[in-house]
Design a protein around this motif. Structure first.
Motif, short mmCIF file in Angstrom:
data_model
loop_
_atom_site.label_atom_id
_atom_site.label_comp_id
_atom_site.label_asym_id
_atom_site.label_seq_id
_atom_site.Cartn_x
_atom_site.Cartn_y
_atom_site.Cartn_z
N PRO A 109 0.83 -1.22 0.00
CA PRO A 109 0.00 0.00 0.00
C PRO A 109 0.85 1.27 0.00
O PRO A 109 2.06 1.22 0.26
CB PRO A 109 -0.80 -0.14 1.30
N LYS A 110 0.20 2.35 -0.27
CA LYS A 110 0.87 3.66 -0.20
C LYS A 110 1.14 3.99 1.27
O LYS A 110 0.21 3.99 2.08
CB LYS A 110 -0.03 4.72 -0.84
N MET A 111 2.37 4.24 1.61
CA MET A 111 2.71 4.52 3.02
C MET A 111 3.94 5.42 3.11
O MET A 111 4.80 5.42 2.23
CB MET A 111 2.93 3.22 3.80
N ALA A 122 13.98 -1.63 -1.77
CA ALA A 122 12.92 -1.25 -0.82
C ALA A 122 12.45 0.17 -1.12
O ALA A 122 11.23 0.44 -1.14
CB ALA A 122 13.43 -1.34 0.61
N ARG A 123 13.39 1.07 -1.36
CA ARG A 123 13.04 2.46 -1.70
C ARG A 123 12.22 2.51 -3.00
O ARG A 123 11.23 3.23 -3.11
CB ARG A 123 14.32 3.29 -1.84
N LYS A 124 12.66 1.70 -3.96
CA LYS A 124 11.99 1.68 -5.27
C LYS A 124 10.55 1.19 -5.16
O LYS A 124 9.64 1.77 -5.74
CB LYS A 124 12.79 0.77 -6.21
N ALA A 128 7.27 3.42 -5.76
CA ALA A 128 6.44 2.98 -6.89
C ALA A 128 4.97 2.87 -6.48
O ALA A 128 4.07 3.04 -7.31
CB ALA A 128 6.94 1.64 -7.42
N ALA A 129 4.72 2.58 -5.19
CA ALA A 129 3.34 2.47 -4.68
C ALA A 129 2.76 3.84 -4.31
O ALA A 129 1.65 3.92 -3.79
CB ALA A 129 3.32 1.55 -3.47
N GLY A 130 3.53 4.91 -4.57
CA GLY A 130 3.06 6.26 -4.25
C GLY A 130 3.42 6.70 -2.84
O GLY A 130 2.95 7.74 -2.36
N GLY A 131 4.26 5.92 -2.18
CA GLY A 131 4.67 6.24 -0.80
C GLY A 131 5.85 7.20 -0.76
O GLY A 131 6.28 7.74 -1.77
N GLU A 132 6.37 7.38 0.46
CA GLU A 132 7.47 8.33 0.67
C GLU A 132 8.47 7.76 1.67
O GLU A 132 8.09 7.16 2.67
CB GLU A 132 6.87 9.64 1.21
#
Length: 208
Positions: A109-111, A122-124, A128-132
């Motif tokens: 999920p986006k998180m 992990a960063r990618k 990619a899921a819209g997270g930060e």
């Protein structure tokens, strides 16, 4: 003293040192790491722990000074499981350790995640899921009191060496024997299969 002075006439009477009776605390007050980034973070969170009256900053400070053995990594799949709960919705996941990628999980999920370090994959996958992906100096500005933050950490029992803790061969104990580079139990050396667990006369015998 040989010159006629009495005990009461000494300006500073010699006294014994009253040593602390209990064992001194082994709690770290400074990080063992020489990493300048961790050193700066300790300064920031030491200030926040003193000035902002909340336990969040004290916990972060304590974990920043832990050894790497006690800062276990957290995978993206564990983060996804924790952050999908309703109570953690819109919260920032805070990990005082490394975040690693779990390629077995296809969708996350986006998180928003704050950690000491992110692996490249992990960063990618998080972005990619819209997270930060946040750093702790950014978190100190965003949430100085830890509001809307969820603290997470990895399992200490997941290290490979933990499998060998205990007494291998003892009934009811599931510890793995330390065999080193040896291929099997029959190659343990000159006096193999003579210790406890192998003879009735040596405490017990393991039944096959």
């Amino acid at each position: 003293c040989g010159s006629g002075c009495t005990a009461g006439s000494y300006p500073h009477a010699a006294m014994g040192i009253d040593k602390r009776q209990s064992r001194p605390s082994k709690k770290r007050t400074t990080p063992s790491s020489v990493n300048p980034y961790i050193r700066v973070l300790v300064k920031i969170y030491r200030f926040l722990a003193r000035r902002a009256t909340c336990p969040f900053n004290k916990v972060i400070l304590k974990r920043l000074m832990m050894s790497r053995t006690n800062r276990h990594p957290v995978s993206t799949s564990k983060l996804a499981l924790a952050m999908r709960k309703k109570v953690n919705k819109d919260n920032i996941a805070v990990v005082v350790a490394d975040v690693t990628n779990d390629n077995r999980r296809l969708f996350i999920p986006k998180m928003r995640v704050c950690a000491l370090r992110f692996t490249k994959m992990a960063r990618k996958s998080i972005e990619a899921a819209g997270g930060e992906c946040l750093t702790f100096d950014q978190l100190a500005l965003l949430a100085p009191k830890g509001s809307k933050c969820t603290l997470l950490r990895g399992k200490k029992s997941h290290r490979k060496v933990v499998r060998q803790y205990g007494a291998p061969g003892k009934p009811g104990d599931h510890a793995t024997p330390k065999l080193g580079n040896r291929a099997g139990a029959h190659m343990r050396g000159r006096k193999h299969e003579k210790a406890r667990g192998r003879r009735k006369s040596r405490a017990w015998k393991v039944r096959a």
